[in-house]
Design a protein around this motif. Sequence first.
Motif, PDB file in Angstrom:
ATOM      1  N   ARG A 227     -21.808 -29.775 -99.086  1.00 24.26           N
ATOM      2  CA  ARG A 227     -22.114 -31.163 -99.452  1.00 24.26           C
ATOM      3  C   ARG A 227     -21.798 -32.119 -98.314  1.00 24.26           C
ATOM      4  O   ARG A 227     -22.530 -33.080 -98.068  1.00 24.26           O
ATOM      5  N   GLN A 228     -20.692 -31.863 -97.632  1.00 20.01           N
ATOM      6  CA  GLN A 228     -20.317 -32.729 -96.513  1.00 20.01           C
ATOM      7  C   GLN A 228     -21.385 -32.697 -95.434  1.00 20.01           C
ATOM      8  O   GLN A 228     -21.773 -33.744 -94.899  1.00 20.01           O
ATOM      9  N   ARG A 229     -21.895 -31.507 -95.111  1.00 21.42           N
ATOM     10  CA  ARG A 229     -22.966 -31.405 -94.123  1.00 21.42           C
ATOM     11  C   ARG A 229     -24.235 -32.073 -94.634  1.00 21.42           C
ATOM     12  O   ARG A 229     -24.923 -32.786 -93.876  1.00 21.42           O
ATOM     13  N   ALA A 230     -24.558 -31.852 -95.907  1.00 22.37           N
ATOM     14  CA  ALA A 230     -25.780 -32.443 -96.464  1.00 22.37           C
ATOM     15  C   ALA A 230     -25.709 -33.961 -96.462  1.00 22.37           C
ATOM     16  O   ALA A 230     -26.704 -34.639 -96.169  1.00 22.37           O
ATOM     17  N   GLU A 231     -24.559 -34.515 -96.782  1.00 20.14           N
ATOM     18  CA  GLU A 231     -24.418 -35.973 -96.787  1.00 20.14           C
ATOM     19  C   GLU A 231     -24.563 -36.545 -95.382  1.00 20.14           C
ATOM     20  O   GLU A 231     -25.189 -37.597 -95.181  1.00 20.14           O
ATOM     21  N   ALA A 232     -23.997 -35.850 -94.400  1.00 23.90           N
ATOM     22  CA  ALA A 232     -24.117 -36.317 -93.026  1.00 23.90           C
ATOM     23  C   ALA A 232     -25.566 -36.243 -92.549  1.00 23.90           C
ATOM     24  O   ALA A 232     -26.065 -37.152 -91.865  1.00 23.90           O
ATOM     25  N   PHE A 233     -26.255 -35.175 -92.933  1.00 24.71           N
ATOM     26  CA  PHE A 233     -27.658 -35.048 -92.545  1.00 24.71           C
ATOM     27  C   PHE A 233     -28.518 -36.098 -93.237  1.00 24.71           C
ATOM     28  O   PHE A 233     -29.402 -36.707 -92.629  1.00 24.71           O
ATOM     29  N   THR A 234     -28.244 -36.319 -94.513  1.00 27.33           N
ATOM     30  CA  THR A 234     -28.979 -37.340 -95.249  1.00 27.33           C
ATOM     31  C   THR A 234     -28.788 -38.703 -94.605  1.00 27.33           C
ATOM     32  O   THR A 234     -29.728 -39.506 -94.537  1.00 27.33           O
ATOM     33  N   ALA A 235     -27.588 -38.983 -94.117  1.00 24.86           N
ATOM     34  CA  ALA A 235     -27.335 -40.260 -93.456  1.00 24.86           C
ATOM     35  C   ALA A 235     -28.239 -40.432 -92.240  1.00 24.86           C
ATOM     36  O   ALA A 235     -28.740 -41.538 -91.974  1.00 24.86           O
ATOM     37  N   LEU A 236     -28.488 -39.340 -91.498  1.00 23.41           N
ATOM     38  CA  LEU A 236     -29.422 -39.406 -90.363  1.00 23.41           C
ATOM     39  C   LEU A 236     -30.813 -39.813 -90.832  1.00 23.41           C
ATOM     40  O   LEU A 236     -31.464 -40.691 -90.235  1.00 23.41           O
ATOM     41  N   LEU A 237     -31.272 -39.167 -91.905  1.00 21.71           N
ATOM     42  CA  LEU A 237     -32.619 -39.434 -92.395  1.00 21.71           C
ATOM     43  C   LEU A 237     -32.735 -40.841 -92.964  1.00 21.71           C
ATOM     44  O   LEU A 237     -33.744 -41.526 -92.758  1.00 21.71           O
ATOM     45  N   LEU A 238     -31.712 -41.284 -93.679  1.00 26.15           N
ATOM     46  CA  LEU A 238     -31.779 -42.610 -94.286  1.00 26.15           C
ATOM     47  C   LEU A 238     -31.712 -43.713 -93.237  1.00 26.15           C
ATOM     48  O   LEU A 238     -32.329 -44.773 -93.406  1.00 26.15           O
ATOM     49  N   THR A 239     -30.979 -43.471 -92.149  1.00 27.37           N
ATOM     50  CA  THR A 239     -30.959 -44.452 -91.059  1.00 27.37           C
ATOM     51  C   THR A 239     -32.347 -44.570 -90.438  1.00 27.37           C
ATOM     52  O   THR A 239     -32.841 -45.678 -90.182  1.00 27.37           O
ATOM     53  N   ALA A 240     -32.987 -43.426 -90.208  1.00 28.13           N
ATOM     54  CA  ALA A 240     -34.360 -43.453 -89.678  1.00 28.13           C
ATOM     55  C   ALA A 240     -35.295 -44.139 -90.662  1.00 28.13           C
ATOM     56  O   ALA A 240     -36.175 -44.920 -90.264  1.00 28.13           O
ATOM     57  N   ARG A 241     -35.103 -43.857 -91.941  1.00 24.49           N
ATOM     58  CA  ARG A 241     -35.935 -44.478 -92.975  1.00 24.49           C
ATOM     59  C   ARG A 241     -35.780 -45.997 -92.947  1.00 24.49           C
ATOM     60  O   ARG A 241     -36.779 -46.730 -93.007  1.00 24.49           O
ATOM     61  N   ASP A 242     -34.546 -46.480 -92.856  1.00 23.16           N
ATOM     62  CA  ASP A 242     -34.311 -47.927 -92.819  1.00 23.16           C
ATOM     63  C   ASP A 242     -34.910 -48.562 -91.566  1.00 23.16           C
ATOM     64  O   ASP A 242     -35.490 -49.652 -91.622  1.00 23.16           O
ATOM     65  N   ASP A 243     -34.782 -47.865 -90.440  1.00 25.76           N
ATOM     66  CA  ASP A 243     -35.354 -48.392 -89.190  1.00 25.76           C
ATOM     67  C   ASP A 243     -36.866 -48.508 -89.307  1.00 25.76           C
ATOM     68  O   ASP A 243     -37.463 -49.516 -88.879  1.00 25.76           O
ATOM     69  N   LEU A 244     -37.497 -47.488 -89.865  1.00 26.13           N
ATOM     70  CA  LEU A 244     -38.954 -47.515 -89.996  1.00 26.13           C
ATOM     71  C   LEU A 244     -39.407 -48.540 -91.033  1.00 26.13           C
ATOM     72  O   LEU A 244     -40.454 -49.170 -90.866  1.00 26.13           O
ATOM     73  N   ALA A 245     -38.614 -48.740 -92.083  1.00 23.92           N
ATOM     74  CA  ALA A 245     -38.959 -49.773 -93.067  1.00 23.92           C
ATOM     75  C   ALA A 245     -39.011 -51.140 -92.403  1.00 23.92           C
ATOM     76  O   ALA A 245     -39.890 -51.960 -92.710  1.00 23.92           O
TER      77      ALA A 245
END
Length: 352
Positions: A227-245
């Motif tokens: 879960r710790q790895r998944a949360e860290a990876f998700t944070a990468l994707l969500l940051t990219a998502r916010d930047d693209l938004a």
Amino acid sequence: MYQSLTRILLVSLLLLASGCATLGWYGQAVRGQLELLANRTDVERLLADPMLPEDRRAKLELALDVRDFASRSLALPDNDSYRSYVELDRDAVLWNVIAVPALSLAPKAWCYPFVGCLAYRGWFRREAAERAAKRLADDGYDVRVSPVAAYSTLGTFDDPLTTPMLAWDRERLAGLIIHELAHQRLFVAGDTAFSEAYATAVERAGLDRWLAARGDTAGRQRVAERRQRAEAFTALLLTARDDLATVYASRRSNEAKRLAKAARFEQLRAEILAFAERPGARAYAGWARIELNNADLALRATYEQGTRAFGALLAEYDGDFARFHAAAEALADRGPEARDAFLNSCRTTACP
């Protein structure tokens, strides 16, 4: 990612007779569901066979144990779901097609009777899903075809275990069963974010409780690290998502937006490769080997947004799942604005 085909199957034959424009999709949905129903075998009957391979026996016994625990200790439905098994000659039960406009993060919605509009469409044959994805890509959408190991019919049918489910390791299989049973307990038509956050929160807390009840300290440690790895990876994707938004909402020209989009996805690819170098994270390198697009980011928040809010709600009731479910059902009845406010509550307030 875990999805719900649901009660649309009950009305499919009527739609087929009505000349619906999506006749082909409804037809394959009916055939696919009927195939599963017709080929179920009772798990207890399989376990009585002395020739059953030991690895298969272990997974089936585990599934029954989790399934019983979920009803007894997590206040989830007590029915015949996951008490039968279907042997499949494919690596997924179905494949979901997700489509997002090239300069947007709002997924295309498909609307169905009873369950409202969902941001995906499932196909029981990969080739059909790929054809549907190609048509959408030709229309200018970013698309992704995603394999699905299980889905819930929300109690309409007794959902079976399947070969793709048993391919998962024991903790992931246990979590999957709990997740899908949670969908049977509560699913809000047309509100994927609320329904998935709820089921994911139940899955995580329920899996922790099942492992603790079994004295499986090693399993709890593996789950915590995963879960710790998944949360860290998700944070990468969500940051990219916010930047693209931000890019897509800007007043730049479409050409400038496309250039910025390409650059941000290239940056994300480099970030993923660096992330995959962390201990235990090698499997994430596969994300860098595909051409990432908006479809890979659009639904990520759907499955994470609000999970912490539901976790805080469970803590508020001291881990009492029956009271927690009742509170979640009351929230569901309060309408979309109240549900959205709840899901976003942990963004502005500290939550565990």
